[in-house]
Design a protein around this motif. Structure first.
Motif, PDB file in Angstrom:
ATOM      1  N   ILE B  43      20.120  21.343 -37.352  1.00 17.40           N
ATOM      2  CA  ILE B  43      19.970  22.237 -36.324  1.00 17.40           C
ATOM      3  C   ILE B  43      20.794  22.022 -35.237  1.00 17.40           C
ATOM      4  O   ILE B  43      20.659  20.696 -34.932  1.00 17.40           O
ATOM      5  N   ASP B  44      21.745  22.914 -34.700  1.00 18.42           N
ATOM      6  CA  ASP B  44      22.592  22.440 -33.687  1.00 18.42           C
ATOM      7  C   ASP B  44      22.979  23.669 -32.841  1.00 18.42           C
ATOM      8  O   ASP B  44      23.607  24.778 -33.161  1.00 18.42           O
ATOM      9  N   VAL B  45      22.179  23.718 -31.758  1.00 19.95           N
ATOM     10  CA  VAL B  45      22.406  24.727 -30.841  1.00 19.95           C
ATOM     11  C   VAL B  45      22.656  24.164 -29.510  1.00 19.95           C
ATOM     12  O   VAL B  45      22.349  23.257 -29.009  1.00 19.95           O
ATOM     13  N   ALA B  46      23.700  24.969 -28.694  1.00 17.89           N
ATOM     14  CA  ALA B  46      24.237  24.448 -27.459  1.00 17.89           C
ATOM     15  C   ALA B  46      23.735  25.141 -26.368  1.00 17.89           C
ATOM     16  O   ALA B  46      23.521  26.370 -26.645  1.00 17.89           O
ATOM     17  N   ASP B  47      23.514  24.256 -25.407  1.00 17.82           N
ATOM     18  CA  ASP B  47      22.901  25.123 -24.164  1.00 17.82           C
ATOM     19  C   ASP B  47      22.020  25.833 -24.088  1.00 17.82           C
ATOM     20  O   ASP B  47      21.868  27.102 -23.527  1.00 17.82           O
ATOM     21  N   ALA B  48      20.937  25.729 -25.041  1.00 17.57           N
ATOM     22  CA  ALA B  48      19.830  26.797 -25.407  1.00 17.57           C
ATOM     23  C   ALA B  48      18.860  26.114 -26.194  1.00 17.57           C
ATOM     24  O   ALA B  48      19.084  24.653 -26.310  1.00 17.57           O
ATOM     25  N   ARG B  49      17.894  26.610 -26.852  1.00 14.71           N
ATOM     26  CA  ARG B  49      16.930  26.027 -27.667  1.00 14.71           C
ATOM     27  C   ARG B  49      16.908  27.017 -28.973  1.00 14.71           C
ATOM     28  O   ARG B  49      17.250  28.133 -29.120  1.00 14.71           O
ATOM     29  N   PRO B  50      16.259  26.177 -30.018  1.00 12.78           N
ATOM     30  CA  PRO B  50      16.166  26.857 -31.391  1.00 12.78           C
ATOM     31  C   PRO B  50      15.082  27.750 -31.302  1.00 12.78           C
ATOM     32  O   PRO B  50      13.880  27.296 -30.618  1.00 12.78           O
ATOM     33  N   GLY B  51      14.782  28.819 -32.087  1.00 15.62           N
ATOM     34  CA  GLY B  51      13.556  29.639 -32.153  1.00 15.62           C
ATOM     35  C   GLY B  51      13.479  30.182 -33.458  1.00 15.62           C
ATOM     36  O   GLY B  51      14.523  30.255 -34.381  1.00 15.62           O
ATOM     37  N   ILE B  52      12.490  30.761 -33.989  1.00 12.09           N
ATOM     38  CA  ILE B  52      12.163  31.424 -35.035  1.00 12.09           C
ATOM     39  C   ILE B  52      12.056  33.002 -34.888  1.00 12.09           C
ATOM     40  O   ILE B  52      11.395  33.420 -34.240  1.00 12.09           O
ATOM     41  N   SER B  53      13.057  33.616 -35.467  1.00 10.44           N
ATOM     42  CA  SER B  53      12.916  35.291 -35.503  1.00 10.44           C
ATOM     43  C   SER B  53      12.547  35.549 -37.195  1.00 10.44           C
ATOM     44  O   SER B  53      12.953  34.971 -37.925  1.00 10.44           O
TER      45      SER B  53
END
Lengths: 157, 157
Positions: B43-53
């Motif tokens: 999991i690799d997200v920039a300047d943000a957070r991961p979420g579940i949709s």
């Protein structure tokens, strides 16, 4: 003592976590061919990062006896079924409370909020395959409690 | 131009992302009744957070025509099927390259690495229901490219 499993709804499950399903608001993407139900889970992991693991659990059957509940004080935990079979969700407001049981409708995942007491993963059909989004860390993140007498979960009427 | 869909394997998919399935190493948890295949996705997200949709996409059929590919420069994107049906995965090393197509085996999710070019979500059966773990942010995260001529994906032989 017997517990009657109830259909899983966001309202009934709100004290414990999120129901992850394709209901309510969405954005249309991919030229109208896909509904995005956006950002449905409160991911909350302390001093670590969230990751995706794959769980394969033995199917259980109703009526189902249990006495153990557990919780993860350092992180939320989402269970995303990789199948369309209902599964059993057991949660509790704590060792002093009577646990509650819910049955999913075959198109629902759940996200247990950080620190919520719950039963172990209990699919009711094979394969008991789930994607799990939870805390990936190296420090302890498990508390267990055993009720002095087992509970028996019955199927919804 | 025709593309033959190939069975999805971790080796073939490695340049594009992770295959999320219950194979290989695991830890036994829940008194031996559950296998935990631990931390399978980058999991690799920039300047943000991961979420579940939750995504619900229209089913497509093979042979399948497409010309559009897209990528998310700011984040990885995992597709976790909430069903046991194979789905089609289209990826490309870039606009200059010929795209590649893979067919899952009904017990596999995928995680596209950050910035990987891919086709839109293409289930082959209803309901096209997926849990998606990706970047939840407010800044742009989509690039699109249309090949001058469509490609046609054929079923594996």
């Amino acid at each position: 003592m017997h517990i009657q499993a109830l259909p899983l709804t966001p309202e009934a499950f709100a004290p414990f976590g999120d129901v992850l399903e394709a209901t309510g608001d969405f954005r249309l993407i991919n030229e109208g061919l896909c509904r995005r139900h956006h950002d449905r889970a409160l991911i909350d992991v302390a001093d670590a990062r969230p990751g995706i693991s794959i769980f394969l659990a033995e199917p259980r059957a109703l009526p189902y006896d249990f006495s153990l509940i557990e919780r993860h004080p350092e992180g939320s935990q989402a269970f995303l079924p990789m199948h369309q079979n209902p599964f059993l969700v057991i949660v509790s407001k704590g060792p002093e409370a009577t646990p509650q049981a819910f049955l999913t409708n075959g198109a629902q995942g759940i996200n247990l909020h950080r620190g919520v007491w719950h039963g172990v993963l209990t699919p009711l059909h094979a394969p008991g395959l789930f994607a799990v989004v939870d805390r990936i860390g190296t420090t302890p993140n498990l508390e267990e409690f055993s009720y002095p007498r087992p509970f028996t979960v019955r199927a919804p009427e």
